[in-house]
Design a protein around this motif. Structure first.
Motif, short mmCIF file in Angstrom:
data_model
loop_
_atom_site.label_atom_id
_atom_site.label_comp_id
_atom_site.label_asym_id
_atom_site.label_seq_id
_atom_site.Cartn_x
_atom_site.Cartn_y
_atom_site.Cartn_z
N ASP A 295 0.93 -1.23 -0.16
CA ASP A 295 -0.04 0.13 0.10
C ASP A 295 1.05 1.30 0.08
OD1 ASP A 295 -2.38 -0.90 -0.10
OD2 ASP A 295 -2.72 -1.36 2.02
N THR B 200 -5.28 -2.89 0.03
CA THR B 200 -5.18 -3.71 -1.24
C THR B 200 -4.93 -5.08 -1.26
OG1 THR B 200 -4.77 -1.48 -2.35
CG2 THR B 200 -4.10 -3.62 -3.68
N ASN C 119 -11.40 0.68 -2.66
CA ASN C 119 -10.75 1.62 -3.04
C ASN C 119 -11.66 2.43 -4.48
OD1 ASN C 119 -9.18 1.78 -0.88
ND2 ASN C 119 -7.37 1.01 -2.01
N SER D 265 -13.96 5.91 -4.42
CA SER D 265 -13.38 6.88 -5.23
C SER D 265 -14.50 7.36 -6.12
CB SER D 265 -12.06 6.32 -5.92
OG SER D 265 -11.52 7.53 -6.96
#
Length: 395
Positions: free
Chosen positions: A77, A301, A382, A386
């Motif tokens: 990350d 992630t 993510n 977003s």
């Protein structure tokens, strides 16, 4: 972090404990007595026992394999935040450590700053840091999308998926529809497209790989799906679920108010939607049908081979597996190219599980889609946040 695996009694105990009450992510402020929250140690043992069962290995082997995984993903990350535009791929490969000398690998296009490589070098095990990728992840995504779009337009297909190989090529799987009039012509076009693609392409015809949305048809409430993570946008409270779930979601379990549809997306950012609520929300997810919960305190992630867990309303308990492809794409039944997906090695999800949370420990990973290529698949958290400008509730 060392994942301590204990006998399967821990799973039975957690399920029994869950029968004492219910704690949803949506709840009234005065129902604290209903909380059955796992401690960090209980959560690690709970997930690890499920993971060992899924992998078919002994608890000692699984314990050894996944020791250090969290630290590797934290370093990953950090690298993505620093040089995400140079990143290609990564994998957690403890099963190969005896032969390769490395427990994981990460690949970039070109050199990266010393602070990035130092993060991996500081780990207590060896990580193979590769700096010779021909394309970045973003560049390869564009190449893959162009190829898949051409293939989908060239024939009647029931299923089409695309993944990256470890060497930087593209792997295509497809299912020709029974209505395709000229399979031989498609095979010839496929060879042409493969030759024209600037990376190595492997293509294979596979039966029954069409994407399956795991929603219960006929329902008009969230009961048709499973609610994902709680989120906020400025002062608005809400939650995520799958994009193909009903827009009229109704009242989630434990809530006194119906959800209000805000936005939906199916395509370049995955398969997602979110709803607002007038109720209070908590940073918790349900991990058993009887009410055991897990606090979500972060998001991260995953890499190929890393562990991940999911809860869906059709199962009495969450299930854990590993990531098969951390950058997966498919073309759905409406002809849309859907990416920002993660394909796991699990096949345990069912109709009604769509929208549910994928997580690792106390970190959010994604929102469940269904099955792609026959494997349980989710949208990256993510990407979902977003796309809608949302903030994951972590406290």
């Amino acid at each position: 972090m060392k994942r301590r695996i204990v006998p399967s009694l821990i799973l039975t105990s957690a399920l029994t404990l869950g029968a004492l009450g219910v704690q949803p992510a949506f709840a009234e402020e005065n129902d604290e007595a209903a909380v059955i929250e796992q401690t960090i140690q209980e959560a690690e043992a709970f997930d690890a026992a499920l993971l060992a069962e899924d992998l078919g290995v002994t608890e000692d082997v699984a314990d050894q394999w996944f020791e250090g995984e969290d630290e590797f993903l934290a370093a990953l990350d950090y690298a993505l935040a620093a040089v995400g535009d140079q990143y290609f791929s990564s994998a957690w490969t403890p099963e190969n450590e005896a032969t390769t000398g490395h427990k994981a690998w990460v690949s970039f296009k070109g050199g990266v700053p010393a602070d990035v490589t130092d993060r991996f070098a500081a780990l207590t095990f060896s990580v193979d840091v590769r700096l010779d990728a021909e394309h970045t992840e973003a560049e390869l995504e564009d190449i893959r999308e162009e190829l898949m779009t051409e293939l989908y337009a060239a024939a009647e297909l029931d299923g089409l998926t695309g993944d990256f190989t470890d060497e930087g090529g593209i792997e295509i799987e497809y299912t020709l529809a029974d209505t395709e009039s000229d399979p031989a012509e498609f095979e010839a076009l496929l060879e042409t497209f493969m030759d024209e693609t600037p990376v190595a392409v492997e293509a294979e015809e596979v039966e029954d790989i069409e994407p399956v949305e795991e929603v219960v048809r006929g329902g008009t409430s969230i009961k048709s799906c499973t609610l994902g993570f709680t989120v906020t946008k400025s002062s608005t409270r809400g939650a995520l679920t799958a994009g193909h779930c009903p827009n009229s979601a109704g009242k989630p379990t434990g809530s006194s108010a119906s959800l209000a549809f805000k936005a939906q997306h199916i395509g370049a950012s995955g398969d997602i939607q979110w709803h607002s609520t007038s109720d209070s929300i908590r940073n918790q997810i349900r991990i058993t049908s009887s009410g055991v919960t897990r606090s979500i305190t972060s998001r991260d992630t995953g890499a190929n081979g890393s562990s991940v867990c999911n809860y869906g309303k059709t199962r009495s308990s969450s299930s854990c597996t590993t990531i098969r492809r951390a950058n997966h794409a498919f073309i759905n039944k409406d002809g849309k190219h859907v990416k920002q997906m993660v394909q796991t090695n699990g096949k345990f999800t069912n109709g009604g599980d769509s929208g549910g949370p994928w997580y690792s420990g106390n970190s959010a990973r994604g929102i469940h889609f269904g099955k792609s290529g026959g494997y349980s698949t989710y949208t990256k958290i993510n990407s979902a946040l977003s796309k809608f400008g949302l903030t994951l509730k972590t406290s």
